[in-house]
Write an enzyme that holds these catalytic residues in place. Structure first.
Site, PDB file in Angstrom:
ATOM      1  N   SER A 174       0.752  -1.068   0.004  1.00 63.49           N
ATOM      2  CA  SER A 174      -0.206  -0.071   0.081  1.00 63.49           C
ATOM      3  C   SER A 174       0.939   1.475   0.209  1.00 63.49           C
ATOM      4  CB  SER A 174      -0.863   0.023   1.215  1.00 63.49           C
ATOM      5  OG  SER A 174      -1.579  -1.404   1.137  1.00 63.49           O
ATOM      6  N   GLY A 176       0.609   4.233  -1.506  1.00 65.42           N
ATOM      7  CA  GLY A 176       0.179   5.430  -1.381  1.00 65.42           C
ATOM      8  C   GLY A 176      -0.095   5.698   0.063  1.00 65.42           C
ATOM      9  N   ASP A 177      -0.605   4.849   0.750  1.00 67.69           N
ATOM     10  CA  ASP A 177      -0.818   5.106   2.098  1.00 67.69           C
ATOM     11  C   ASP A 177       0.419   5.354   2.992  1.00 67.69           C
ATOM     12  OD1 ASP A 177      -3.733   4.273   2.753  1.00 67.69           O
ATOM     13  OD2 ASP A 177      -3.275   2.624   1.785  1.00 67.69           O
ATOM     14  N   THR A 178       1.582   4.710   2.768  1.00 67.97           N
ATOM     15  CA  THR A 178       2.912   4.971   3.238  1.00 67.97           C
ATOM     16  C   THR A 178       3.320   6.215   2.951  1.00 67.97           C
ATOM     17  OG1 THR A 178       2.910   2.434   3.219  1.00 67.97           O
ATOM     18  CG2 THR A 178       4.946   3.783   3.761  1.00 67.97           C
ATOM     19  N   ALA A 181       1.629   9.055   4.879  1.00 71.27           N
ATOM     20  CA  ALA A 181       2.028   8.875   6.200  1.00 71.27           C
ATOM     21  C   ALA A 181       3.292   9.471   6.247  1.00 71.27           C
ATOM     22  CB  ALA A 181       2.115   7.385   6.875  1.00 71.27           C
TER      23      ALA A 181
END
Length: 405
Positions: A174, A176-178, A181
């Site tokens: 994932s 995009g999430d990381t 973050a």
């Protein structure tokens, strides 16, 4: 915890910073994880019942995802129902004494609970609020649901992944999430510095998933603006830079980056193609790009009958950047990862030991550390509420009403 220098007591860069984490799954919690590794106290608020859904994602051991053991280390778990007024009151009291609030709900969710930034800043003017969402807190798409995979698509990444003319593929994690973050952590650290060096005022950090992806897309837009060029998928190659690709070996693939002028000469010499090494038309990148297919064929004709170990040995001796496409087994068995504390042995609260990723970046004076293993749901509820001044009778009443678990 045992067996690694990283677990020893060390000065913590973020000691004294209190973080309230309201996020779920990946983006918000990864930001909380990173801050916690460098000494911040992270209190994770989870809904009673199932808790954070990540507890049940992918492969499970002793009833809990092993991913959870990484994502939630160094955190305390407070099982609190934010949909209930009493739960919201407890959250406000916690936030009033916090430095940072992390949330990755859909925009407007906290406002609906009476916990928008204006209301919270009235209680705590120094509060720094990290808000991660699909499309940001403003703009025409703000209310649309968004996941990291959609951010990867809209940010331009997915169009470039995969083979030309075939369906775009994801990179397998994932990302995009990381990325969101990590951008959020940069924002938090910047805001903490500004707050403490100036007027003590907090601020909102607004991170959109697609913008975090877009921010790492290099020359994508400048090339379109200047030339009308739309970059397309190129498989494992690096378009416009040659030779740089994945090449088949007898037992897998290796990445070879022979795109520096002097590196290219050494690469061609190592594979027995002195004719290409000495060709003046290949002395610079522009000439090599014009003949990239020819170069890739020449390199793979040399790598294909050889083992990846033989290829790596020969090219390392020639000082050509190269690397095997590692599997999890390759990483776990590589002594370099161990030597740099990038694989740590962690004891879970279920009592078993497990290898987990180490901490990045490496700070010489205040290195990150794993101080506690990931909590079970609500492990710290009573302790946190007692620290807030609640009596055991009040805690029992809240539990009876379902506000906590």
């Amino acid at each position: 915890m045992s067996g690694q220098p990283s677990f020893a007591a060390t000065p913590s860069a973020l000691k004294g910073v209190r973080v309230i984490e309201m996020g779920q799954l990946i983006a918000g919690p990864f930001a909380g994880k990173t801050l916690g590794e460098f000494g911040a106290e992270v209190i994770k608020i989870e809904p009673p019942g199932a808790g954070d859904p990540l507890r049940n994602w992918r492969l499970m051991k002793e009833g809990t995802s092993v991913w959870w053991q990484v994502q939630s280390r160094n955190k305390r778990s407070l099982a609190l129902d934010l949909r209930e007024a009493q739960g919201q009151d407890i959250a406000r009291k916690l936030i009033a004494e916090a430095d940072v609030l992390i949330e990755n709900f859909r925009p407007g969710t906290l406002e609906g609970w009476g916990m928008g930034y204006e209301q919270l800043a009235a209680l705590n003017p120094g509060l720094i609020m990290l808000r991660i969402s699909g499309y940001g807190q403003t703009g025409p798409y703000r209310d649309l649901p968004g996941f990291g995979s959609i951010g990867e698509a809209m940010g331009g990444l997915r169009h470039l992944t995969g083979e030309p003319g075939r369906v775009p593929v994801r990179c397998g994690i994932s990302i995009g999430d990381t990325l969101a973050a990590l951008h959020g952590v940069i924002g938090v650290l910047t805001a903490l510095y500004h707050r403490d060096a100036n007027d003590g005022q907090g601020q909102v950090i607004d991170v959109a998933l697609h913008e975090a992806v877009f921010n790492v897309m290099e020359s994508l837009i400048p090339e379109y603006s200047a030339f009308g060029a739309v970059r397309e998928a190129a498989g494992s190659a690096l378009p416009g830079i040659a030779p740089s690709n994945a090449y088949r070996c007898a037992d897998g693939f290796v990445l070879i980056a022979g795109n520096g002028d002097s590196i290219f000469k050494r690469l061609m010499t190592a594979i027995g193609r002195s004719d290409l090494a000495d060709d003046p038309t290949l002395a610079n990148n522009a000439g090599r790009v014009a003949r990239v297919d020819e170069l890739d064929r020449a390199i793979e004709a040399w790598t294909a009958p050889r083992s990846s170990a033989d290829v790596l040995a020969a090219l390392s001796a020639a000082r050509v950047p190269t690397g095997k496409c590692y599997t999890a087994r390759d990483i776990a068995e590589d002594p370099h990862f161990r030597a740099r504390d990038m694989i740590l042995r962690q004891t879970t609260r279920d009592g078993y030991d497990i290898d987990v990723p180490g901490i990045v970046p490496k700070l010489a004076g205040t290195p990150g550390s794993v101080r506690t293993s990931a909590p079970k749901l609500g492990d710290d509820t009573d302790a946190i509420l007692r620290e807030m001044g609640l009596a055991d009778s009040q805690i029992a009443e809240l539990r009876a009403k379902g506000a906590i678990a």
